[in-house]
Design a protein around this motif. Structure first.
Motif, PDB file in Angstrom:
ATOM      1  N   HIS A 110       0.463   6.233   9.162  1.00 51.14           N
ATOM      2  CA  HIS A 110       0.487   7.686   9.015  1.00 51.14           C
ATOM      3  C   HIS A 110       0.060   8.122   7.618  1.00 51.14           C
ATOM      4  O   HIS A 110      -0.535   9.199   7.463  1.00 51.14           O
ATOM      5  CB  HIS A 110       1.882   8.215   9.353  1.00 51.14           C
ATOM      6  CG  HIS A 110       2.219   8.047  10.803  1.00 51.14           C
ATOM      7  ND1 HIS A 110       1.612   8.791  11.790  1.00 51.14           N
ATOM      8  CD2 HIS A 110       3.051   7.193  11.436  1.00 51.14           C
ATOM      9  CE1 HIS A 110       2.076   8.410  12.971  1.00 51.14           C
ATOM     10  NE2 HIS A 110       2.939   7.441  12.790  1.00 51.14           N
ATOM     11  N   ARG A 111       0.323   7.294   6.608  1.00 49.57           N
ATOM     12  CA  ARG A 111      -0.179   7.640   5.269  1.00 49.57           C
ATOM     13  C   ARG A 111      -1.701   7.655   5.276  1.00 49.57           C
ATOM     14  O   ARG A 111      -2.335   8.509   4.641  1.00 49.57           O
ATOM     15  CB  ARG A 111       0.341   6.631   4.230  1.00 49.57           C
ATOM     16  CG  ARG A 111       1.841   6.620   4.056  1.00 49.57           C
ATOM     17  CD  ARG A 111       2.406   7.980   3.699  1.00 49.57           C
ATOM     18  NE  ARG A 111       1.978   8.440   2.399  1.00 49.57           N
ATOM     19  CZ  ARG A 111       2.632   8.219   1.265  1.00 49.57           C
ATOM     20  NH1 ARG A 111       3.767   7.526   1.279  1.00 49.57           N
ATOM     21  NH2 ARG A 111       2.184   8.697   0.122  1.00 49.57           N
ATOM     22  N   TYR A 112      -2.285   6.716   5.983  1.00 56.05           N
ATOM     23  CA  TYR A 112      -3.743   6.642   6.083  1.00 56.05           C
ATOM     24  C   TYR A 112      -4.299   7.865   6.812  1.00 56.05           C
ATOM     25  O   TYR A 112      -5.237   8.510   6.336  1.00 56.05           O
ATOM     26  CB  TYR A 112      -4.129   5.360   6.809  1.00 56.05           C
ATOM     27  CG  TYR A 112      -5.614   5.201   7.065  1.00 56.05           C
ATOM     28  CD1 TYR A 112      -6.475   4.807   6.051  1.00 56.05           C
ATOM     29  CD2 TYR A 112      -6.154   5.450   8.322  1.00 56.05           C
ATOM     30  CE1 TYR A 112      -7.842   4.659   6.284  1.00 56.05           C
ATOM     31  CE2 TYR A 112      -7.512   5.302   8.558  1.00 56.05           C
ATOM     32  CZ  TYR A 112      -8.347   4.907   7.545  1.00 56.05           C
ATOM     33  OH  TYR A 112      -9.693   4.769   7.770  1.00 56.05           O
ATOM     34  N   GLY A 113      -3.733   8.179   7.981  1.00 58.99           N
ATOM     35  CA  GLY A 113      -4.238   9.305   8.760  1.00 58.99           C
ATOM     36  C   GLY A 113      -4.070  10.620   8.038  1.00 58.99           C
ATOM     37  O   GLY A 113      -4.982  11.465   8.029  1.00 58.99           O
ATOM     38  N   ARG A 114      -2.909  10.817   7.422  1.00 60.94           N
ATOM     39  CA  ARG A 114      -2.677  12.059   6.682  1.00 60.94           C
ATOM     40  C   ARG A 114      -3.646  12.172   5.512  1.00 60.94           C
ATOM     41  O   ARG A 114      -4.185  13.253   5.234  1.00 60.94           O
ATOM     42  CB  ARG A 114      -1.235  12.093   6.173  1.00 60.94           C
ATOM     43  CG  ARG A 114      -0.878  13.364   5.402  1.00 60.94           C
ATOM     44  CD  ARG A 114       0.584  13.333   4.962  1.00 60.94           C
ATOM     45  NE  ARG A 114       0.959  14.549   4.269  1.00 60.94           N
ATOM     46  CZ  ARG A 114       0.779  14.762   2.968  1.00 60.94           C
ATOM     47  NH1 ARG A 114       0.225  13.811   2.224  1.00 60.94           N
ATOM     48  NH2 ARG A 114       1.139  15.896   2.405  1.00 60.94           N
ATOM     49  N   LEU A 155       0.828  -1.204   0.000  1.00 66.07           N
ATOM     50  CA  LEU A 155       0.000   0.000   0.000  1.00 66.07           C
ATOM     51  C   LEU A 155       0.864   1.257   0.000  1.00 66.07           C
ATOM     52  O   LEU A 155       0.589   2.216  -0.728  1.00 66.07           O
ATOM     53  CB  LEU A 155      -0.927  -0.007   1.222  1.00 66.07           C
ATOM     54  CG  LEU A 155      -2.073  -1.015   1.169  1.00 66.07           C
ATOM     55  CD1 LEU A 155      -2.706  -1.198   2.548  1.00 66.07           C
ATOM     56  CD2 LEU A 155      -3.138  -0.554   0.166  1.00 66.07           C
ATOM     57  N   VAL A 156       1.912   1.251   0.815  1.00 64.48           N
ATOM     58  CA  VAL A 156       2.801   2.419   0.873  1.00 64.48           C
ATOM     59  C   VAL A 156       3.467   2.649  -0.478  1.00 64.48           C
ATOM     60  O   VAL A 156       3.565   3.785  -0.958  1.00 64.48           O
ATOM     61  CB  VAL A 156       3.863   2.237   1.976  1.00 64.48           C
ATOM     62  CG1 VAL A 156       4.924   3.323   1.893  1.00 64.48           C
ATOM     63  CG2 VAL A 156       3.204   2.264   3.351  1.00 64.48           C
ATOM     64  N   GLU A 157       3.905   1.560  -1.108  1.00 62.93           N
ATOM     65  CA  GLU A 157       4.561   1.709  -2.416  1.00 62.93           C
ATOM     66  C   GLU A 157       3.597   2.281  -3.458  1.00 62.93           C
ATOM     67  O   GLU A 157       3.992   3.066  -4.329  1.00 62.93           O
ATOM     68  CB  GLU A 157       5.099   0.361  -2.897  1.00 62.93           C
ATOM     69  CG  GLU A 157       5.867   0.483  -4.207  1.00 62.93           C
ATOM     70  CD  GLU A 157       6.358  -0.841  -4.738  1.00 62.93           C
ATOM     71  OE1 GLU A 157       5.546  -1.580  -5.322  1.00 62.93           O
ATOM     72  OE2 GLU A 157       7.551  -1.137  -4.567  1.00 62.93           O
ATOM     73  N   ALA A 158       2.328   1.904  -3.374  1.00 57.52           N
ATOM     74  CA  ALA A 158       1.341   2.361  -4.360  1.00 57.52           C
ATOM     75  C   ALA A 158       0.781   3.744  -4.037  1.00 57.52           C
ATOM     76  O   ALA A 158       0.087   4.336  -4.871  1.00 57.52           O
ATOM     77  CB  ALA A 158       0.189   1.354  -4.430  1.00 57.52           C
ATOM     78  N   TRP A 159       1.075   4.266  -2.846  1.00 54.50           N
ATOM     79  CA  TRP A 159       0.470   5.524  -2.386  1.00 54.50           C
ATOM     80  C   TRP A 159       1.266   6.712  -2.920  1.00 54.50           C
ATOM     81  O   TRP A 159       2.415   6.910  -2.548  1.00 54.50           O
ATOM     82  CB  TRP A 159       0.474   5.577  -0.859  1.00 54.50           C
ATOM     83  CG  TRP A 159      -0.729   6.245  -0.280  1.00 54.50           C
ATOM     84  CD1 TRP A 159      -1.238   7.461  -0.620  1.00 54.50           C
ATOM     85  CD2 TRP A 159      -1.598   5.716   0.733  1.00 54.50           C
ATOM     86  NE1 TRP A 159      -2.352   7.744   0.117  1.00 54.50           N
ATOM     87  CE2 TRP A 159      -2.596   6.675   0.955  1.00 54.50           C
ATOM     88  CE3 TRP A 159      -1.606   4.533   1.474  1.00 54.50           C
ATOM     89  CZ2 TRP A 159      -3.603   6.498   1.901  1.00 54.50           C
ATOM     90  CZ3 TRP A 159      -2.609   4.351   2.403  1.00 54.50           C
ATOM     91  CH2 TRP A 159      -3.596   5.316   2.611  1.00 54.50           C
ATOM     92  N   PRO A 160       0.689   7.534  -3.780  1.00 59.37           N
ATOM     93  CA  PRO A 160       1.429   8.688  -4.307  1.00 59.37           C
ATOM     94  C   PRO A 160       1.631   9.756  -3.236  1.00 59.37           C
ATOM     95  O   PRO A 160       0.789   9.932  -2.354  1.00 59.37           O
ATOM     96  CB  PRO A 160       0.529   9.197  -5.437  1.00 59.37           C
ATOM     97  CG  PRO A 160      -0.849   8.778  -5.029  1.00 59.37           C
ATOM     98  CD  PRO A 160      -0.683   7.462  -4.308  1.00 59.37           C
ATOM     99  N   GLU A 161       2.745  10.455  -3.306  1.00 55.35           N
ATOM    100  CA  GLU A 161       3.031  11.519  -2.352  1.00 55.35           C
ATOM    101  C   GLU A 161       1.986  12.627  -2.465  1.00 55.35           C
ATOM    102  O   GLU A 161       1.536  13.188  -1.468  1.00 55.35           O
ATOM    103  CB  GLU A 161       4.434  12.084  -2.597  1.00 55.35           C
ATOM    104  CG  GLU A 161       4.866  13.146  -1.605  1.00 55.35           C
ATOM    105  CD  GLU A 161       4.976  12.606  -0.179  1.00 55.35           C
ATOM    106  OE1 GLU A 161       4.696  13.373   0.767  1.00 55.35           O
ATOM    107  OE2 GLU A 161       5.332  11.423  -0.027  1.00 55.35           O
ATOM    108  N   VAL A 162       1.605  12.928  -3.704  1.00 58.20           N
ATOM    109  CA  VAL A 162       0.552  13.921  -3.952  1.00 58.20           C
ATOM    110  C   VAL A 162      -0.686  13.176  -4.438  1.00 58.20           C
ATOM    111  O   VAL A 162      -0.644  12.501  -5.462  1.00 58.20           O
ATOM    112  CB  VAL A 162       0.996  14.952  -5.007  1.00 58.20           C
ATOM    113  CG1 VAL A 162      -0.130  15.954  -5.268  1.00 58.20           C
ATOM    114  CG2 VAL A 162       2.251  15.683  -4.543  1.00 58.20           C
ATOM    115  N   GLU A 163      -1.774  13.281  -3.707  1.00 60.77           N
ATOM    116  CA  GLU A 163      -2.984  12.515  -4.018  1.00 60.77           C
ATOM    117  C   GLU A 163      -3.836  13.261  -5.038  1.00 60.77           C
ATOM    118  O   GLU A 163      -4.826  13.912  -4.714  1.00 60.77           O
ATOM    119  CB  GLU A 163      -3.775  12.242  -2.741  1.00 60.77           C
ATOM    120  CG  GLU A 163      -3.043  11.330  -1.763  1.00 60.77           C
ATOM    121  CD  GLU A 163      -3.867  11.011  -0.534  1.00 60.77           C
ATOM    122  OE1 GLU A 163      -4.993  11.523  -0.412  1.00 60.77           O
ATOM    123  OE2 GLU A 163      -3.369  10.273   0.341  1.00 60.77           O
TER     124      GLU A 163
END
Length: 644
Positions: free
Chosen positions: A378-382, A336-344
């Motif tokens: 933290h990616r989820y919460g942010r 999930l972290v790898e697939a999560w873009p820094e800018v959504e």
């Protein structure tokens, strides 16, 4: 007549549908011949057709292949007076290749019905139509559950439907669950609690005697399909792939999570026969699982490309030890972290990633805290907070703090850091004073437990000063300046926190009566942020907003309007037109339209913003209240202008 191939996952009731059709056709007198063959192997098909040939034609069963061919020849179309009306049911076909040369012929007076979990194209052909059998609809489930539990102590409909939802509306599961509820004398809520219990096996939640002539429990419904899938090329990847998918959101998993490096490493580890596993291998494995109805793979919807029934997931997890599930949870989190873009930029992708993170947390929360908090938390919460769901972000981080306090201990650096993050979201919700109080406590504990030089301590100190200034403490700016100029700065000058401090000092600079100097500082800061963070980073966009604001305050309202209009285009592209931040940007643009043009222009623009906000935000959302206040201000000014 057209043959029908009923396909679907185990447990949806394909055999029951075929049996109902066969029984009704026979009882109504529409058939002269009914043949039912359990078609789990080629030999089983041959033997079933040979038995029919012996009964009907007196064929010799010593040569079953010849007898089967004789029966199929007898089914060939005949002149009308002699044409028999027949139905052949080939139930539970495992491999389409088993039917090669054994398909009953097309006939105007005959029909073939096949039930199978396979979705191979080979099953469809001339004169055959594939029919996908899915789970019950909610309406069908309501009717079934109401009838099945009619003799049981009557429960509210909402409890029956909650049970159906927990079972994913799967007919086989609902049949066995209702029998279990009646036999055990428990409520639907109690059954749901046992179903949710990670320590309770699905195989244990079945009645002693299966209802409706069923021969297999829910947990075993997919075993043969998975065994077969594991023998398809790429050999040995189907089982670990389904195990990984069982940890994620049943309503849709991004394909990238299951084909990225963490997933590939896991597959290679679990399938020693594969030297290496490529993303193409992973996609081929998903297609195998799709063809055998163990999951649905829809590449055209990449953000939710893979869907797995929740009971299939549960049955797969039941075969794993707790340690194996925990390891899988960390692999899923890494993916999930790898697939999560820094800018959504893509809100649909962000929603899917959040839903999948929530699923992993629900299955194996403890695994994401040991030996330390996983970054996906933290990616989820942010992501929640940046999507405007600030209240949800606060509730989420409050739970993160509770769990880390329990699992890691109150003195662990991650527990302290999680407290600081939670405090920061208090401020984002409008409670600057509450944030100051909470961060003061956290900073004191960090200095005592971690030391004044620890990186986390060094991060929280300026964060506290930022919120102190937001709460009206004018002395905080000095602390920010000292932190920024510290020769022992533990944070890179290119860190987002550094940009936040520089931005706040520029704002302070303008607030002391020198807006032109603030504009110049923001111009330089924007160049650095664009270079380091990129033009679409949320910090970069925020700095552009501050620059536009100070351009207006420096006496260039037209420049502020132009800057906000350009910024709106990027906000709408990056965050979406319905994002709370985009709405607030439009409100600020409306404010400067009022300054540059007229109060009436501001009123018109703010009404448009409010109309759009009301479609997607809660009526009591804080941002709605803020924009209403601005509208009231400009309405009053517009009324004053009209009276002059």
């Amino acid at each position: 007549m057209v043959g029908q191939v009923l396909t679907g996952m185990g447990g949806v009731g394909k055999t029951q549908l075929a049996a109902r059709h066969a029984r009704d056709a026979w009882r109504s007198g529409r058939l002269d011949l009914l043949v039912w063959v359990t078609a789990t192997s080629r030999q089983a098909v041959v033997d079933g057709l040979a038995e029919a040939a012996q009964t009907l034609l007196g064929a010799d069963r010593e040569d079953p292949e010849r007898a089967a061919r004789a029966f199929l020849a007898w089914l060939e179309p005949k002149p009308a007076p002699q044409a028999p009306r027949w139905l052949v049911v080939l139930d539970d076909v495992t491999d389409p290749a088993d039917l090669t040369g054994l398909w009953p012929p097309d006939s105007p007076t005959g029909r073939t019905v096949v039930t199978t979990r396979s979705r191979d194209a080979a099953l469809t052909g001339r004169g055959r139509r594939q029919v996908t059998v899915g789970v019950f609809t909610e309406e069908e489930s309501e009717g079934y559950l109401t009838t099945a539990l009619a003799a049981h102590d009557r429960e509210p409909l909402r409890e029956l439907m909650a049970l159906g939802g927990a079972l994913g509306w799967l007919p086989l599961a609902m049949s066995q669950a209702t029998a279990y509820v009646v036999d055990a004398g428990i409520t639907c809520a109690t059954y749901r609690a046992r179903l949710a219990d990670r320590a309770q096996r699905l195989a244990d939640l079945r009645p002693t005697a299966l209802p409706d002539d069923q021969t297999t429990g829910v947990a075993a419904a997919w075993t043969l399909s998975l065994d077969r899938a594991d023998h398809h090329a790429p050999v040995g990847l189907a089982r670990p792939m389904l195990q990984l998918a069982s940890m994620l959101d049943p309503n849709g998993i991004p394909e990238a999570v299951l084909t990225g490096a963490p997933a590939l490493n896991w597959l290679a580890q679990e399938a020693p026969s594969q030297d290496t596993v490529s993303s193409d291998d992973a996609v081929r494995t998903l297609r195998v699982l799709h063809r055998l109805s163990l999951l649905d793979h829809s590449p055209r919807t990449p953000h939710r490309a893979v869907r797995v029934h929740r009971l299939v997931q549960r049955a797969v997890r039941d075969t794993l030890t707790e340690a194996e599930q925990d390891a899988l949870a960390r692999v899923a989190a890494d993916g999930l972290v790898e697939a999560w873009p820094e800018v959504e930029r893509d809100t649909e992708l962000a929603q899917s990633l959040r839903a999948n993170t929530a699923a992993v947390i629900g299955v194996a929360e403890k695994a994401l805290y040991e030996p330390a908090s996983h970054v996906v938390l933290h990616r989820y919460g942010r992501s929640l907070g940046m999507a405007g769901q600030v209240s949800d972000a606060i509730a989420y981080y409050a739970n993160v703090v509770r769990v880390s306090h329990t699992l890691l201990g109150p003195a662990h650096r991650h527990t302290l850091f999680n407290r600081a993050v939670l405090a920061n979201w208090y401020g984002r919700a409008g409670d600057a004073a509450g944030t100051v109080a909470a961060l003061t406590d956290v900073l004191n504990d960090m200095e005592h437990l971690l030391g004044p030089g620890h990186p986390y301590t060094h991060l929280v100190r300026p964060l506290l000063a930022l919120w102190q200034r937001a709460a009206g403490d004018g002395t905080a700016a000095a602390a920010l300046g000292e932190w920024l100029e510290s020769p022992h700065l533990k944070v890179s000058p290119d860190d987002p926190l550094t940009f936040a401090v520089r931005s706040d000092l520029a704002h302070q600079e303008g607030g002391t009566g020198d807006p032109s100097s603030a504009v110049a500082t923001y111009v330089a800061l924007l160049a650095d942020a664009t270079r380091v963070l990129g033009p679409d980073h949320d910090q970069t966009l925020a700095i552009r907003g501050h620059l536009a604001e100070w351009q207006g305050r420096a006496g260039a309202p037209s420049g502020a309007v132009a800057a906000y209009e350009a910024l709106y285009e990027d906000y709408a592209r990056v965050l979406g037109p319905d994002h709370p931040h985009t709405f607030l940007l439009r409100a600020r643009l409306a404010n400067w339209l009022g300054v540059d043009s007229s109060a009436a222009a501001a009123v018109t623009a703010l009404r448009s913003v409010l109309d759009d906000m009301a479609k997607v935000l809660d009526p009591e959302h804080r941002d709605l209240l803020l924009v209403r206040e601005r509208l009231a201000h400009w309405q009053a000014k517009s009324a004053t202008d009209r009276t002059r």
